[in-house]
Enzyme design. Sequence first.
Site, PDB file in Angstrom:
ATOM      1  N   SER A  35       0.837  -1.203   0.000  1.00  0.00           N
ATOM      2  CA  SER A  35       0.000   0.000   0.000  1.00  0.00           C
ATOM      3  C   SER A  35       0.872   1.253   0.000  1.00  0.00           C
ATOM      4  O   SER A  35       0.614   2.200  -0.759  1.00  0.00           O
ATOM      5  CB  SER A  35      -0.922   0.014   1.219  1.00  0.00           C
ATOM      6  OG  SER A  35      -1.815  -1.068   1.173  1.00  0.00           O
ATOM      7  N   GLU A  41      -9.094   8.661  -6.794  1.00  0.00           N
ATOM      8  CA  GLU A  41      -7.963   9.038  -7.646  1.00  0.00           C
ATOM      9  C   GLU A  41      -6.964   7.892  -7.788  1.00  0.00           C
ATOM     10  O   GLU A  41      -6.428   7.660  -8.873  1.00  0.00           O
ATOM     11  CB  GLU A  41      -7.259  10.276  -7.103  1.00  0.00           C
ATOM     12  CG  GLU A  41      -6.134  10.779  -7.996  1.00  0.00           C
ATOM     13  CD  GLU A  41      -6.600  11.182  -9.383  1.00  0.00           C
ATOM     14  OE1 GLU A  41      -5.997  10.701 -10.381  1.00  0.00           O
ATOM     15  OE2 GLU A  41      -7.554  11.973  -9.496  1.00  0.00           O
TER      16      GLU A  41
END
Length: 127
Positions: free
Chosen positions: A19, A71
Site C-alpha cells: 500500500s 484518484e
Amino acid sequence: MGKTGVTGIKRILNAGGYSWKGICSAYKHEAAFRQELWMAAALIPAGIYLGDTMLDKAILVCSVLFVLVVELLNSAIESVVDRISDEHHELAGRAKDMGSAAVLFALVITAIAWAAVLIEHPPSVFQ
C-alpha cells in the site's frame, strides 16, 4: 491442499508495504494525486478543527479521503490501459474517461458534504 503463502501478521505487514509503495508511486507519477494529497493535507486538519461533532469531523475527513481513494483507482485504471497499448482505442479512452468522471463525482460529493456540514453546524469561526 497446496501452499497458501504468507499468513498472519506477516501478510498484514506485506500488504501495508504494498500500500505504501502504491501511494509513493501515485505521488511520483500522478500530478492529480499530488494535488489532491496536498489538498487533503490542508483540508483534513481543517475538517477536524471545523467539525462541530465527531460525526461532522468524520464526514469532513472521510469525504476528502474518498477523493484520494477514487484518484488511486483512476490512476490504476490509466496505468493498466497504458500498459496494454499506446494506440488509441475507443474502449481504452472510455475507461480513462469513466475513471476521470469518478474523480469528478468524488470531488462533488466532498463539496456537498463540506457545504452540508458547515451550513448545518457553522463553526464559531464563521459566526
